[in-house]
Scaffold this motif. Structure first.
Motif, PDB file in Angstrom:
ATOM      1  N   MET A  62     -16.283 -21.441  -4.662  1.00  0.00           N
ATOM      2  CA  MET A  62     -15.943 -20.609  -5.826  1.00  0.00           C
ATOM      3  C   MET A  62     -17.175 -19.843  -6.279  1.00  0.00           C
ATOM      4  O   MET A  62     -18.216 -20.438  -6.555  1.00  0.00           O
ATOM      5  CB  MET A  62     -15.410 -21.472  -6.969  1.00  0.00           C
ATOM      6  CG  MET A  62     -15.038 -20.701  -8.206  1.00  0.00           C
ATOM      7  SD  MET A  62     -13.742 -19.505  -7.876  1.00  0.00           S
ATOM      8  CE  MET A  62     -13.816 -18.520  -9.350  1.00  0.00           C
ATOM      9  N   HIS A  63     -17.042 -18.525  -6.365  1.00  0.00           N
ATOM     10  CA  HIS A  63     -18.157 -17.656  -6.710  1.00  0.00           C
ATOM     11  C   HIS A  63     -17.830 -16.899  -7.996  1.00  0.00           C
ATOM     12  O   HIS A  63     -16.779 -16.279  -8.111  1.00  0.00           O
ATOM     13  CB  HIS A  63     -18.423 -16.657  -5.582  1.00  0.00           C
ATOM     14  CG  HIS A  63     -18.589 -17.327  -4.263  1.00  0.00           C
ATOM     15  ND1 HIS A  63     -19.795 -17.820  -3.828  1.00  0.00           N
ATOM     16  CD2 HIS A  63     -17.685 -17.623  -3.298  1.00  0.00           C
ATOM     17  CE1 HIS A  63     -19.633 -18.387  -2.640  1.00  0.00           C
ATOM     18  NE2 HIS A  63     -18.362 -18.276  -2.295  1.00  0.00           N
ATOM     19  N   ARG A  64     -18.741 -16.968  -8.950  1.00  0.00           N
ATOM     20  CA  ARG A  64     -18.594 -16.246 -10.215  1.00  0.00           C
ATOM     21  C   ARG A  64     -19.644 -15.151 -10.263  1.00  0.00           C
ATOM     22  O   ARG A  64     -20.810 -15.388  -9.974  1.00  0.00           O
ATOM     23  CB  ARG A  64     -18.753 -17.195 -11.402  1.00  0.00           C
ATOM     24  CG  ARG A  64     -17.613 -18.185 -11.498  1.00  0.00           C
ATOM     25  CD  ARG A  64     -17.791 -19.093 -12.707  1.00  0.00           C
ATOM     26  NE  ARG A  64     -16.715 -20.054 -12.765  1.00  0.00           N
ATOM     27  CZ  ARG A  64     -15.558 -19.851 -13.399  1.00  0.00           C
ATOM     28  NH1 ARG A  64     -15.353 -18.735 -14.047  1.00  0.00           N
ATOM     29  NH2 ARG A  64     -14.624 -20.771 -13.395  1.00  0.00           N
ATOM     30  N   GLY A  65     -19.184 -13.948 -10.638  1.00  0.00           N
ATOM     31  CA  GLY A  65     -20.068 -12.797 -10.697  1.00  0.00           C
ATOM     32  C   GLY A  65     -20.353 -12.388 -12.121  1.00  0.00           C
ATOM     33  O   GLY A  65     -19.468 -12.427 -12.978  1.00  0.00           O
ATOM     34  N   PHE A  66     -21.589 -11.994 -12.360  1.00  0.00           N
ATOM     35  CA  PHE A  66     -22.018 -11.624 -13.705  1.00  0.00           C
ATOM     36  C   PHE A  66     -23.080 -10.538 -13.620  1.00  0.00           C
ATOM     37  O   PHE A  66     -23.637 -10.273 -12.547  1.00  0.00           O
ATOM     38  CB  PHE A  66     -22.547 -12.848 -14.462  1.00  0.00           C
ATOM     39  CG  PHE A  66     -23.687 -13.539 -13.766  1.00  0.00           C
ATOM     40  CD1 PHE A  66     -24.998 -13.237 -14.098  1.00  0.00           C
ATOM     41  CD2 PHE A  66     -23.448 -14.482 -12.774  1.00  0.00           C
ATOM     42  CE1 PHE A  66     -26.051 -13.857 -13.445  1.00  0.00           C
ATOM     43  CE2 PHE A  66     -24.499 -15.107 -12.117  1.00  0.00           C
ATOM     44  CZ  PHE A  66     -25.802 -14.795 -12.450  1.00  0.00           C
ATOM     45  N   CYS A  67     -23.370  -9.926 -14.744  1.00  0.00           N
ATOM     46  CA  CYS A  67     -24.459  -8.954 -14.814  1.00  0.00           C
ATOM     47  C   CYS A  67     -25.770  -9.724 -14.850  1.00  0.00           C
ATOM     48  O   CYS A  67     -25.964 -10.587 -15.704  1.00  0.00           O
ATOM     49  CB  CYS A  67     -24.315  -8.079 -16.060  1.00  0.00           C
ATOM     50  SG  CYS A  67     -25.750  -7.002 -16.341  1.00  0.00           S
ATOM     51  N   GLY A  68     -26.672  -9.406 -13.953  1.00  0.00           N
ATOM     52  CA  GLY A  68     -27.965 -10.068 -13.919  1.00  0.00           C
ATOM     53  C   GLY A  68     -28.869  -9.681 -15.071  1.00  0.00           C
ATOM     54  O   GLY A  68     -29.875 -10.344 -15.319  1.00  0.00           O
ATOM     55  N   ARG A  69     -28.523  -8.655 -15.809  1.00  0.00           N
ATOM     56  CA  ARG A  69     -29.343  -8.211 -16.939  1.00  0.00           C
ATOM     57  C   ARG A  69     -28.876  -8.823 -18.256  1.00  0.00           C
ATOM     58  O   ARG A  69     -29.658  -9.415 -18.981  1.00  0.00           O
ATOM     59  CB  ARG A  69     -29.313  -6.688 -17.015  1.00  0.00           C
ATOM     60  CG  ARG A  69     -30.177  -6.124 -18.103  1.00  0.00           C
ATOM     61  CD  ARG A  69     -30.265  -4.622 -18.008  1.00  0.00           C
ATOM     62  NE  ARG A  69     -30.865  -4.099 -19.225  1.00  0.00           N
ATOM     63  CZ  ARG A  69     -30.618  -2.924 -19.719  1.00  0.00           C
ATOM     64  NH1 ARG A  69     -29.796  -2.106 -19.100  1.00  0.00           N
ATOM     65  NH2 ARG A  69     -31.196  -2.536 -20.825  1.00  0.00           N
TER      66      ARG A  69
END
Length: 134
Positions: free
Chosen positions: A71-78
Protein backbone atom coordinates in the motif's frame (compact mmCIF):
# COMPACT_ATOMS: atom_id res chain seq x y z
CA UNK A 1 -20.86 9.93 -7.97
CA UNK A 2 -21.81 12.84 -10.15
CA UNK A 3 -22.07 11.80 -13.79
CA UNK A 4 -19.33 13.72 -15.54
CA UNK A 5 -16.82 12.98 -18.26
CA UNK A 6 -14.85 16.20 -18.01
CA UNK A 7 -11.46 16.69 -16.43
CA UNK A 8 -11.25 17.54 -12.73
CA UNK A 9 -8.25 19.38 -11.30
CA UNK A 10 -6.82 19.41 -7.82
CA UNK A 11 -3.69 19.86 -5.81
CA UNK A 12 -2.00 20.23 -2.47
CA UNK A 13 -2.33 23.03 0.07
CA UNK A 14 0.82 24.91 -0.94
CA UNK A 15 0.33 24.51 -4.71
CA UNK A 16 3.59 22.64 -5.32
CA UNK A 17 1.68 19.61 -6.66
CA UNK A 18 -1.21 19.84 -9.12
CA UNK A 19 -3.04 17.00 -10.82
CA UNK A 20 -5.93 16.34 -13.18
CA UNK A 21 -8.37 13.44 -13.23
CA UNK A 22 -9.31 12.63 -16.82
CA UNK A 23 -12.85 11.39 -17.35
CA UNK A 24 -15.52 10.15 -15.03
CA UNK A 25 -14.46 8.97 -11.54
CA UNK A 26 -15.25 5.32 -10.81
CA UNK A 27 -16.71 5.86 -7.34
CA UNK A 28 -16.25 7.68 -4.06
CA UNK A 29 -16.14 6.21 -0.55
CA UNK A 30 -15.40 7.19 3.05
CA UNK A 31 -12.66 5.09 4.61
CA UNK A 32 -12.55 4.79 8.40
CA UNK A 33 -9.49 2.50 8.67
CA UNK A 34 -6.80 3.37 11.23
CA UNK A 35 -4.21 3.88 8.47
CA UNK A 36 -6.36 6.56 6.83
CA UNK A 37 -7.14 8.15 10.18
CA UNK A 38 -3.43 8.43 10.96
CA UNK A 39 -2.41 9.55 7.47
CA UNK A 40 -5.07 12.26 7.26
CA UNK A 41 -5.33 13.20 10.92
CA UNK A 42 -9.11 12.87 10.94
CA UNK A 43 -11.83 10.34 11.73
CA UNK A 44 -12.09 9.24 8.09
CA UNK A 45 -11.08 10.28 4.58
CA UNK A 46 -13.20 10.54 1.45
CA UNK A 47 -11.54 8.97 -1.58
CA UNK A 48 -12.34 9.34 -5.28
CA UNK A 49 -11.31 6.37 -7.40
CA UNK A 50 -10.05 6.70 -10.97
CA UNK A 51 -8.30 4.39 -13.39
CA UNK A 52 -4.58 4.76 -12.76
CA UNK A 53 -3.97 6.04 -16.29
CA UNK A 54 -6.56 8.80 -15.72
CA UNK A 55 -4.55 10.47 -12.94
CA UNK A 56 -2.02 12.91 -14.35
CA UNK A 57 0.34 15.00 -12.21
CA UNK A 58 0.63 18.32 -14.05
CA UNK A 59 2.92 20.19 -11.64
CA UNK A 60 5.51 19.01 -9.16
CA UNK A 61 5.86 15.45 -7.97
CA UNK A 62 3.97 13.25 -5.53
CA UNK A 63 6.16 11.71 -2.82
CA UNK A 64 5.27 8.14 -1.85
CA UNK A 65 5.53 6.10 1.32
CA UNK A 66 4.72 2.39 1.59
CA UNK A 67 2.58 2.49 4.74
CA UNK A 68 1.80 -1.22 4.80
CA UNK A 69 2.92 -4.09 2.55
CA UNK A 70 1.85 -3.21 -0.98
CA UNK A 71 0.00 0.00 0.00
CA UNK A 72 1.46 3.31 -1.14
CA UNK A 73 0.28 6.73 0.04
CA UNK A 74 1.22 9.83 -1.91
CA UNK A 75 1.63 13.30 -0.48
CA UNK A 76 3.22 16.65 -1.22
CA UNK A 77 6.83 16.57 -0.07
CA UNK A 78 6.68 20.29 0.71
CA UNK A 79 3.44 20.84 2.68
CA UNK A 80 2.53 17.22 3.53
CA UNK A 81 -0.96 17.25 1.98
CA UNK A 82 -2.21 13.70 1.50
CA UNK A 83 -3.07 13.33 -2.19
CA UNK A 84 -3.25 9.76 -3.45
CA UNK A 85 -3.18 6.10 -2.53
CA UNK A 86 -2.82 2.87 -4.48
CA UNK A 87 -1.86 -0.72 -3.96
CA UNK A 88 0.55 -2.97 -5.81
CA UNK A 89 -1.23 -4.44 -8.81
CA UNK A 90 -4.31 -2.21 -8.50
CA UNK A 91 -5.92 -0.90 -11.69
CA UNK A 92 -7.16 2.21 -9.93
CA UNK A 93 -5.82 5.05 -7.84
CA UNK A 94 -7.55 6.85 -4.99
CA UNK A 95 -7.36 10.63 -4.71
CA UNK A 96 -8.33 12.45 -1.52
CA UNK A 97 -11.57 14.19 -2.46
CA UNK A 98 -10.84 17.31 -0.42
CA UNK A 99 -7.80 18.09 -2.60
CA UNK A 100 -9.99 18.48 -5.70
CA UNK A 101 -10.64 22.07 -6.76
CA UNK A 102 -14.32 21.07 -6.74
CA UNK A 103 -14.71 18.40 -4.05
CA UNK A 104 -18.47 18.39 -4.70
CA UNK A 105 -17.91 15.93 -7.58
CA UNK A 106 -17.27 13.31 -4.88
CA UNK A 107 -20.55 12.10 -3.46
CA UNK A 108 -19.61 9.06 -1.38
CA UNK A 109 -21.86 6.03 -1.76
CA UNK A 110 -20.12 3.83 0.80
CA UNK A 111 -18.47 3.77 4.22
CA UNK A 112 -15.74 1.16 4.61
CA UNK A 113 -13.75 -0.14 7.59
CA UNK A 114 -16.49 0.78 10.02
CA UNK A 115 -14.95 -1.65 12.50
CA UNK A 116 -12.39 1.17 12.99
CA UNK A 117 -14.97 3.96 13.21
CA UNK A 118 -14.32 6.52 15.90
CA UNK A 119 -17.22 6.88 18.35
CA UNK A 120 -17.48 10.62 17.65
CA UNK A 121 -18.00 10.16 13.90
CA UNK A 122 -21.66 10.14 12.88
CA UNK A 123 -22.38 7.77 10.00
CA UNK A 124 -24.80 8.60 7.21
CA UNK A 125 -26.93 5.45 7.30
CA UNK A 126 -28.26 6.09 3.78
CA UNK A 127 -24.84 5.01 2.46
CA UNK A 128 -23.77 1.39 2.06
CA UNK A 129 -21.75 0.36 5.11
CA UNK A 130 -19.09 -2.33 5.44
CA UNK A 131 -17.05 -3.40 8.45
CA UNK A 132 -14.07 -4.10 6.18
CA UNK A 133 -13.13 -3.43 2.53
CA UNK A 134 -14.52 -6.24 0.45
Amino acid sequence: MTDSSQDHQGGCLCGAVRYVLHGKPLFSANCHCRSCQRAIGAGFVTWVAVKTENLEVTKGEITYCETSPGMHRGFCGRCGSSLEGHGDGWDDAYVTAATLDDPAIAKPATNIYLDHQQPWVIIDKTLRCFAQFS
